[in-house]
Motif scaffolding. Structure first.
Motif, PDB file in Angstrom:
ATOM      1  N   ARG A   1       5.752  11.076   7.932  1.00 24.90           N
ATOM      2  CA  ARG A   1       5.752  10.202   6.757  1.00 24.90           C
ATOM      3  C   ARG A   1       7.086   9.461   6.644  1.00 24.90           C
ATOM      4  NH1 ARG A   1       4.970  13.470   1.478  1.00 24.90           N
ATOM      5  NH2 ARG A   1       6.946  14.370   2.141  1.00 24.90           N
TER       6      ARG A   1
ATOM      7  N   LEU B   1      -4.385   3.729   6.960  1.00 23.21           N
ATOM      8  CA  LEU B   1      -3.925   3.907   5.569  1.00 23.21           C
ATOM      9  C   LEU B   1      -4.898   3.257   4.568  1.00 23.21           C
ATOM     10  CD1 LEU B   1      -0.138   3.190   6.158  1.00 23.21           C
ATOM     11  CD2 LEU B   1      -1.149   5.405   5.644  1.00 23.21           C
TER      12      LEU B   1
ATOM     13  N   GLU C   1       2.371  11.005  -1.413  1.00 25.08           N
ATOM     14  CA  GLU C   1       1.527  12.198  -1.338  1.00 25.08           C
ATOM     15  C   GLU C   1       0.167  11.769  -0.820  1.00 25.08           C
ATOM     16  OE1 GLU C   1       2.688  15.098  -1.712  1.00 25.08           O
ATOM     17  OE2 GLU C   1       4.557  14.675  -2.782  1.00 25.08           O
ATOM     18  N   ASN C   2      -0.111  12.047   0.427  1.00 28.94           N
ATOM     19  CA  ASN C   2      -1.398  11.661   0.995  1.00 28.94           C
ATOM     20  C   ASN C   2      -1.712  12.536   2.200  1.00 28.94           C
ATOM     21  OD1 ASN C   2      -3.339   9.875   2.647  1.00 28.94           O
ATOM     22  ND2 ASN C   2      -3.165   8.801   0.690  1.00 28.94           N
TER      23      ASN C   2
ATOM     24  N   TRP D   1      -0.672  11.970   6.286  1.00 23.36           N
ATOM     25  CA  TRP D   1       0.558  12.317   7.022  1.00 23.36           C
ATOM     26  C   TRP D   1       0.368  13.576   7.854  1.00 23.36           C
ATOM     27  CZ3 TRP D   1       2.353   7.873   6.751  1.00 23.36           C
ATOM     28  CH2 TRP D   1       2.434   7.157   5.560  1.00 23.36           C
TER      29      TRP D   1
ATOM     30  N   LYS E   1       0.826  -1.210   0.000  1.00 21.26           N
ATOM     31  CA  LYS E   1       0.000   0.000   0.000  1.00 21.26           C
ATOM     32  C   LYS E   1       0.864   1.266   0.000  1.00 21.26           C
ATOM     33  CE  LYS E   1      -4.359  -0.746   2.358  1.00 21.26           C
ATOM     34  NZ  LYS E   1      -5.001  -0.684   3.669  1.00 21.26           N
ATOM     35  N   LEU E   2       1.929   1.231   0.793  1.00 18.21           N
ATOM     36  CA  LEU E   2       2.750   2.432   0.976  1.00 18.21           C
ATOM     37  C   LEU E   2       3.518   2.841  -0.277  1.00 18.21           C
ATOM     38  CD1 LEU E   2       4.130   1.855   4.592  1.00 18.21           C
ATOM     39  CD2 LEU E   2       2.595   3.688   3.884  1.00 18.21           C
TER      40      LEU E   2
ATOM     41  N   ASN F   1       2.545   3.709  -2.981  1.00 15.30           N
ATOM     42  CA  ASN F   1       1.923   4.835  -3.696  1.00 15.30           C
ATOM     43  C   ASN F   1       1.291   5.865  -2.776  1.00 15.30           C
ATOM     44  OD1 ASN F   1       2.473   3.734  -6.311  1.00 15.30           O
ATOM     45  ND2 ASN F   1       0.908   2.204  -5.844  1.00 15.30           N
ATOM     46  N   LEU F   2       1.768   5.957  -1.551  1.00 15.10           N
ATOM     47  CA  LEU F   2       1.128   6.868  -0.611  1.00 15.10           C
ATOM     48  C   LEU F   2       1.998   8.042  -0.192  1.00 15.10           C
ATOM     49  CD1 LEU F   2      -0.974   4.630   1.819  1.00 15.10           C
ATOM     50  CD2 LEU F   2      -1.770   6.113   0.001  1.00 15.10           C
TER      51      LEU F   2
END
Lengths: 279, 266, 335
Positions: free
Chosen positions: C293, C335, C223-224, C227, C217-218, C220-221
């Motif tokens: 992050r 997440l 920019e989210n 954080w 999962k992480l 592509n995270l």
């Protein structure tokens, strides 16, 4: 041989100090220990941790070419605690050096190509290593162009070498200073590096572009290079994140998963584009 | 509680403030700071005896300032910190709305910072008897014994700086310990470095500390930092008169009086 | 080696402890101070407490002390002499009462300190540590070892793992040669393995997530909004990193005393605002959200991508100690 304790620096004697610009000095350093000198090797693009024991360490590139044996050089600007202490060292003093660390410019892959060097201000030192490396192996490369700019004429570093490159027939040197930074007798260009580059750049055909400078300069230079037809994989730069260890443990310099100290500092624009904006 | 939630919600709905800094449910049986930006968010606001974190620390944080004008849930320790922050020109009447909470958990609305000062005049800081006794005992120790006592008490400190981070009055963007030209304080966490750090921090809070104990509550290692700050509070009170945050009085250690009783300063 | 199982009676544990003390070992064991329990230097068995879920501080300082001398020097006008700290003799340490999560943390620590450039000071210390862990028979809301490939009776990283049985005696699982040597030296204290199973004596710890799924999962995270949201209350201190058994970021500092001095490796934390600040004033991790992050990605993405082992053992220390109640489990499960 180098010490198995990775924190222990080589002891280096300052053989020569050159004042390059206000607050900017170059040290020529020689190994105190002859065996260490014989065994030491590095390649263009690598860096080290320079120190005054009792004060601390500071990170900068090796500014001399690996083709020049028996010594290394570094050029630094006086800004913090360590660089101030280094700046007050004198010829004959002993300082610490750990390295070389990091990856290198892929100069072997550049054989038979034209090289375009683009540098701004205090970022000429990492490039100077590559420039002399290429000039010392001149037959390996085709046209060599250097575009170098600084804020003012006084801020240009390696003035003697700039003079030498200017007279050499096998190098094309374009120097520029920011508007307002020129002196009455200044014969170079006036303007920011990206715009000067746009006018002065050679063809992107079979050419590698190497860019070093402050983040703002790099930001505006990449689009110009792309406009001139340079492919992402043919543009190189170096990242200069804050570091302490230089060997991937202290946890400061990473950009996403990439450690600037081990996986960098040299990155192609193609590789850089894959990284998160954390530099 | 209902009153507080309604007030907070209406402040957001009328856009008087853009964020409400308050307490909400936290991990296990803890509470934590929550930052409500909508009236619906305010439903999560709670207040009870577990709400001990000093929320005033968020008033000077860049990340929170970016959210807009805040309203802040303020029990007594937070009110004192707010007043001290105002005395140090970190906040003004216009920069926030204070949702006071009385010791009986009732909402007190304040018209101005001056109103907070008036309210606090009735709630003077008092060092509890048990602490006074401990401090007295430490001060009575011979110097070498007292030194050994502090070396031992501070030994567990690993310089995570939670004490500094949790303190509403440690708002410097670059702390003395991070200035290295010259390097006043040893960065390392050894007995000398730990002593230097805690003494320096206590000195910087002398005459400013409002006895909220946020530093102690934040310390993961349970170091009785409050002994330093409370002792300092007593000293300031004894040597410089009644103590407490004030919009009118100058800071004890950063003001100069030509009539000072000490001759060296004149 | 193949794990060997024995029984050790409760009173024999004290004898084992005293044997180690008698052999000049430095013992770090859980010791109560007020309401908190710390790993601390203990010389008397009576000081060791059994009443703890995990200690407040982690056990990492036995191999990675908060301040480590890497060399000392003597300087004169003519010369500089470097005295290698790695030539020191490091103490024989016994970690007594570590939990399986504490022991498991030595794996990622070891990975970091040996990746490409082996840190011989770390390695010399590590070689001299004997890890005698005790399984967990109870846990709290902060524990999540089972989500990161650990468990309350996990043997990874321990030399011997003791599990308390219903009788009050202990199952001793001897995992390494180092552990076996201790058993051999104290043969009379160890009896044939008990009938009672280990599993029925372990805490039940819910698996909240799966490390491999989080890792995926992480990717592509980066920019989210999570954080900033989850770190909003963060005060920017280093307590999470300093109580963490895996966090190993450090600073290098020199201390001079006249013509002599030392270079020190000191703990540091990615939570501090100045951690990545450049000389120019530019800061690649400008906000607390970017720092939070980094902490999560480093532990749950970067480290497992590189070494297959996550940088979190699920001990929950960071969440318990956080002065602002930032909860790592809360972030990861959201997440």
């Amino acid at each position: 041989m180098s010490n198995p304790n990775i924190y222990i620096p080589y002891l280096m004697r300052i053989e020569k100090i050159t004042l390059e610009a206000p607050g900017v000095k170059t040290f020529r350093l020689k190994f105190e220990n002859e065996q260490e000198a014989d065994e030491f090797t590095f390649k263009a693009g690598q860096f080290g941790e320079y120190s005054i024991v009792g004060v601390g360490e500071s990170t900068f590139c090796i500014a001399s070419s690996p083709t020049r044996k028996g010594y290394i050089e570094c050029t630094f600007r006086q800004t913090g605690k360590v660089t101030n202490a280094l700046a007050s060292a004198e010829e004959g003093d002993v300082i610490g050096f750990r390295g070389p660390y990091g990856n290198t410019f892929p100069m072997d892959e550049w054989k038979g190509k034209n090289l375009l060097f683009i540098a701004g201000g205090i970022a000429l030192p990492p490039m100077r290593c590559v420039i002399w490396n290429a000039l010392d192996l001149r037959e390996n490369f085709k046209d060599i162009t250097i575009v170098y700019g600084a804020r003012t004429v006084a801020d240009l570093v390696y003035k003697d070498e700039l003079a030498e490159w200017r007279t050499r027939s096998d190098v094309r040197l374009v120097t520029t200073v920011d508007p307002g930074g020129e002196t009455p007798d200044w014969k170079g260009e006036v303007g920011f590096v990206p715009s000067v580059l746009e006018k002065a750049a050679p063809s992107s055909e079979n050419t590698i572009a190497i860019v070093c400078g402050p983040p703002i300069m790099i930001k505006f230079t990449f689009p110009v290079l792309e406009k001139l037809g340079f492919k992402e994989e043919n543009i190189y730069t170096t990242l200069e994140n804050r570091m302490k260890c230089g060997f991937g443990k202290c946890g400061r310099c990473n950009v996403g998963e990439v450690y600037v100290c081990k996986d960098g500092p040299v990155f192609s624009y193609e590789a850089l584009k894959l990284l998160p904006a954390e530099y | 509680m209902k009153e507080l939630i309604q007030k907070a919600a209406s402040l957001l709905e009328t856009n008087v403030v853009q964020v409400v800094i308050g307490y909400g449910k936290g991990s296990a049986d803890r509470t934590r700071a929550i930052f409500s930006t909508t009236a619906a968010d305010c439903e999560q606001l709670i207040f009870d005896s577990r709400c001990i974190q000093n929320l005033a620390v968020y008033l000077t944080k860049a990340e929170i300032k970016k959210m807009g004008k805040p309203a802040i849930v303020a029990p007594l320790p937070v009110l004192r910190s707010i007043l001290q922050l105002a005395a140090e020109n970190q906040i003004t009447d216009d920069s926030l709305v204070v949702l006071g909470v009385s010791p009986e958990s009732e909402l007190i609305e304040f018209e101005s910072l001056a109103a907070i000062e008036t309210y606090l005049a009735t709630k003077q800081i008092a060092i509890e008897e048990k602490y006074q006794t401990t401090i007295k005992a430490i001060k009575a120790m011979p110097v070498s014994e007292r030194f050994a006592y502090w070396v031992k008490e501070l030994e567990p400190c690993f310089k995570c700086y939670a004490c500094r981070a949790a303190c509403p009055l440690c708002y410097c963007t670059r702390c003395t310990v991070e200035n290295n030209q010259p390097q006043w304080i040893s960065v390392a966490s050894h007995s000398l470095g730990n002593l230097e750090w805690h003494i320096m921090r206590a000195m910087h809070l002398a005459g400013r500390c409002t006895d909220c104990e946020a530093c102690y509550n934040a310390c993961p290692m349970g170091i009785p930092i409050y002994l330093l700050t409370k002792s300092m509070l007593q000293d300031v009170s004894e040597n410089f008169g009644t103590y407490g945050p004030s919009l009118h009085r100058d800071n004890t250690l950063s003001s100069f009086n030509p009539d000072d009783k000490e001759s060296f300063i004149r | 080696m193949q794990t060997e199982n024995h029984l050790i009676r409760k009173p024999s544990l004290e004898k084992l402890f005293n044997y180690l003390i008698g052999n000049g070992k430095t013992i770090y064991a859980p010791k109560a101070k007020g309401k908190l329990v710390f790993f601390d230097n203990v010389t008397d068995f009576g000081e060791v407490t059994e009443d703890y879920i995990v200690t407040t501080n982690s056990a990492k300082s036995v191999v990675f002390p908060r301040t480590e001398k890497v060399f000392s020097y003597k300087k004169s006008k003519e010369s500089t002499e470097i005295i290698d700290a790695a030539d020191n003799t490091y103490p024989d340490v016994v970690l007594w009462g570590s939990r399986p999560c504490d022991a498991a943390a030595f794996i990622p620590l070891n990975n970091t300190f040996n990746e490409d450039y082996p840190d011989i000071i770390f390695n010399k210390r590590s070689q001299k540590v004997l890890v005698l862990s005790f399984s967990c028979s109870y846990s709290d809301d902060y524990c999540f070892c089972t989500s990161v490939n650990g468990g309350p009776g996990n043997t990874t990283g321990s030399d011997i793992l003791f599990t308390r049985l219903s009788t009050g005696d202990y199952l001793a699982e001897v995992i390494t040669e180092k552990g076996k040597l201790l058993v051999t030296e104290n043969n009379s204290l160890f009896e044939p393995k008990p009938e009672e199973s280990k599993e029925q004596n372990l805490a039940l710890i819910k698996a909240y997530f799966n490390q491999e799924e989080i890792q995926t999962k992480l990717q592509n995270l980066f920019e989210n909004p999570v954080w900033d949201e989850k770190s909003r209350a963060c005060l920017g201190c280093g307590s999470c990193a300093y109580v963490c058994p895996v966090c190993s970021c450090f600073d290098i500092q020199d201390e001079a005393h006249g013509h002599k001095g030392t270079r020190l490796r000191c703990w540091d934390s990615c939570g501090f605002g100045l951690f990545t600040l450049h000389t120019s004033g530019h800061n690649p991790r400008e906000t607390q959200g970017a720092r939070w992050r980094q902490r999560i990605l480093h532990k749950f993405l970067y480290m497992p991508n590189k070494t297959k082992v996550a940088g979190c053992v699920g001990c929950g220390r960071c969440s318990r100690s956080c002065p602002a109640d930032i909860n790592i489990l809360d972030t990861v499960t959201s997440l």
